[in-house]
Write an enzyme that holds these catalytic residues in place. Sequence first.
Site, mmCIF file in Angstrom:
data_model
loop_
_atom_site.group_PDB
_atom_site.id
_atom_site.type_symbol
_atom_site.label_atom_id
_atom_site.label_comp_id
_atom_site.label_asym_id
_atom_site.label_seq_id
_atom_site.Cartn_x
_atom_site.Cartn_y
_atom_site.Cartn_z
ATOM 1 N N GLU A 131 20.877 38.749 -15.760
ATOM 2 C CA GLU A 131 19.487 38.074 -14.100
ATOM 3 C C GLU A 131 18.232 38.513 -15.248
ATOM 4 O O GLU A 131 17.452 39.426 -15.073
ATOM 5 C CB GLU A 131 19.774 39.213 -12.975
ATOM 6 N N GLU A 188 9.555 38.601 -8.214
ATOM 7 C CA GLU A 188 10.237 39.516 -8.115
ATOM 8 C C GLU A 188 9.057 40.908 -8.033
ATOM 9 O O GLU A 188 7.942 40.199 -6.822
ATOM 10 C CB GLU A 188 10.450 39.731 -9.553
ATOM 11 N N GLU A 195 12.456 35.716 -11.235
ATOM 12 C CA GLU A 195 14.442 35.935 -11.769
ATOM 13 C C GLU A 195 14.758 34.714 -11.286
ATOM 14 O O GLU A 195 14.605 34.014 -10.396
ATOM 15 C CB GLU A 195 14.585 37.265 -11.231
ATOM 16 N N HIS A 244 19.500 42.668 -16.402
ATOM 17 C CA HIS A 244 20.640 42.922 -16.217
ATOM 18 C C HIS A 244 21.304 42.126 -17.025
ATOM 19 O O HIS A 244 22.214 40.825 -16.189
ATOM 20 C CB HIS A 244 20.513 43.547 -14.738
ATOM 21 N N ARG A 317 21.902 51.422 -6.440
ATOM 22 C CA ARG A 317 21.484 51.056 -7.360
ATOM 23 C C ARG A 317 20.779 51.045 -8.492
ATOM 24 O O ARG A 317 20.394 50.337 -9.881
ATOM 25 C CB ARG A 317 20.900 49.759 -6.256
ATOM 26 N N GLU A 334 27.090 46.522 -14.219
ATOM 27 C CA GLU A 334 25.957 45.844 -14.909
ATOM 28 C C GLU A 334 24.891 46.782 -15.667
ATOM 29 O O GLU A 334 25.251 47.691 -15.011
ATOM 30 C CB GLU A 334 26.081 45.776 -13.214
HETATM 31 P P1 ADP Z 1 21.982 41.590 -7.840
HETATM 32 O O1 ADP Z 1 22.576 41.908 -6.669
HETATM 33 O O2 ADP Z 1 22.347 42.240 -9.391
HETATM 34 O O3 ADP Z 1 20.449 41.037 -7.906
HETATM 35 P P2 ADP Z 1 22.526 38.861 -8.802
HETATM 36 O O4 ADP Z 1 23.511 37.986 -7.666
HETATM 37 O O5 ADP Z 1 21.139 38.144 -8.739
HETATM 38 O O6 ADP Z 1 23.791 40.609 -8.970
HETATM 39 O O7 ADP Z 1 23.709 38.476 -10.474
HETATM 40 C C1 ADP Z 1 25.119 38.980 -10.083
HETATM 41 C C2 ADP Z 1 25.238 37.778 -11.943
HETATM 42 O O8 ADP Z 1 26.996 38.377 -11.881
HETATM 43 C C3 ADP Z 1 25.848 36.328 -11.922
HETATM 44 O O9 ADP Z 1 25.335 36.103 -13.045
HETATM 45 C C4 ADP Z 1 26.669 36.206 -11.538
HETATM 46 O O10 ADP Z 1 27.187 34.858 -11.931
HETATM 47 C C5 ADP Z 1 28.017 37.729 -12.262
HETATM 48 N N1 ADP Z 1 29.065 37.540 -11.964
HETATM 49 C C6 ADP Z 1 29.744 37.317 -10.554
HETATM 50 N N2 ADP Z 1 31.160 37.670 -11.289
HETATM 51 C C7 ADP Z 1 30.521 37.771 -12.661
HETATM 52 C C8 ADP Z 1 32.055 38.743 -13.275
HETATM 53 N N3 ADP Z 1 33.367 38.808 -12.822
HETATM 54 N N4 ADP Z 1 32.004 39.115 -14.883
HETATM 55 C C9 ADP Z 1 30.695 38.586 -15.355
HETATM 56 N N5 ADP Z 1 30.138 38.862 -14.460
HETATM 57 C C10 ADP Z 1 29.791 37.898 -12.689
HETATM 58 MG MG MG Z 2 20.726 42.568 -10.775
HETATM 59 MG MG MG Z 3 15.698 41.499 -10.395
HETATM 60 MG MG MG Z 4 19.765 39.003 -9.171
HETATM 61 MG MG MG Z 5 18.686 40.813 -7.700
#
Ligand code: ADP
Ligand code: MG
Ligand code: MG
Ligand code: MG
Ligand code: MG
Length: 445
Positions: A131, A188, A195, A244, A317, A334
Amino acid sequence: KQYTKDDIRKIVKEENVNFLRLMFTDLFGTIKNVEVPVSQLEKLLDNKLMFDGSSIDGFVRIEESDMYLYPDLSTWLIMPWNTEHGKIARIICEVYTADRLPFEGDPRNNLIRVLSDMREAGFTSFNIGTEPEFFLFKMNEKGEPTTELNDKGSYFDLAPMDLGENCRRDIALELERLGFNVEASHHEVAPGQHEIDFKYADALSAADHIQTFKLVVKTIARKYNLWATFMPKPLNGVNGSGMHVNMSLFHDQGNAFYDESEQDELKLSTDAYHFLGGLMKHARSYTAVTNPTVNSYKRLVPGYEAPVYVAWSGSNRSPMIRVPSARGLSTRLELRSVDASANPYLAFATVLEAGLDGIKNGIEPPKSVDRNIYVMDEDERQKAGIADLPSTLHNALKEFQTDPTMKKALGPHIYQSFLEAKRLEWASYRQQVSEWEREQYMELY
Ligand code: ADP
Ligand code: MG
Ligand code: MG
Ligand code: MG
Ligand code: MG
């Protein structure tokens, strides 16, 4: 996508590609280009294209300067910006020595090596979803970045702001055209900060994607007279930009971090906990790689949503490692400390090696911290066994240099070059007298 040599020959003709941009990445994460006319295509496809490695900072010594570029055909991409001389295609290459061995100083080769160790440990892929955050600054008449922002937007703002939003949308569209699966694109927390998230991929492709992503973001931003920067902390008193890193291991049966039985409250597998244990154990040392600049540490301070302590949580978080609530295929860890000044090939190699160390040695993670760490005082943190992340590049390097797992992750060549280069960077920084110091001390003493 997998291309054969014939596919490439055909596309070159049909699309009128005139130039081949051969890309690889140096130690610092900077993309290096060797551009050749399309007449060199056959040579390239036969792994016969040479270049002078000594021209690249810290890459090789003069006496071993002849290197080969082996194209990874699956990375073939026609770049969206046409020139008057026809289209340009880029291919990401592996660097080989004159003796036709994978060059150990090539970060991409190194990641390939660590990934093959992972397969030996019984896994099929290391998945990474990043991210990346970045700022858009106005440019001056000379085309240089200023620190002037072009919007006053904030998190998930919807109002049609201005240039920033149009530019971000244009970037997302361009990425989709290039085959990226953009999952989210939003403003952001800080003004001028954005982002863009794209779907996870295996670690090697994910690292390639980040390199392409940065190039696209910077190029499109220029069209709007904006300067895109992934610098971790460009402004005082404002959130910095992180990247991230979401990660999971897959095996033949699917996501190896997921355990559907009701045994574990979080439905995480034993491998997931051990991987987490490794990530926690080596956190202070891989930070030198995931946060490799002097400026990185100005982001890792309390009060700006960036992690400061080595802790994990399944609900909160704010800690360094979060277990997002999604399960099944999306079960993942994460890591929130990483920033985009990291060389993605090196960063993924170090976190993977750390996690594999956890799995191989059955390292149990410490207890999760589900309360707000930022309201705990130092005493409470110490009692809870919560360590600080390194506060400076210097401190991070001290951890890095005493952790054999890091040497294993990067191989002796990269490990040594990285350490030397980063020590020089710190030495140069610590000799600088800053504006802050003059303001504090000039009149006082
Ligand atoms: P956040 O809630 O932290 O903002 P996002 O939804 O923005 O999270 O980003 C989540 C990321 O994790 C995306 O790039 C998504 O493709 C990735 N993701 C989902 N499943 C997996 C997995 N099994 N392994 C690694 N990354 C994953
Ligand atoms: Mg994140
Ligand atoms: Mg962010
Ligand atoms: Mg995100
Ligand atoms: Mg996010």
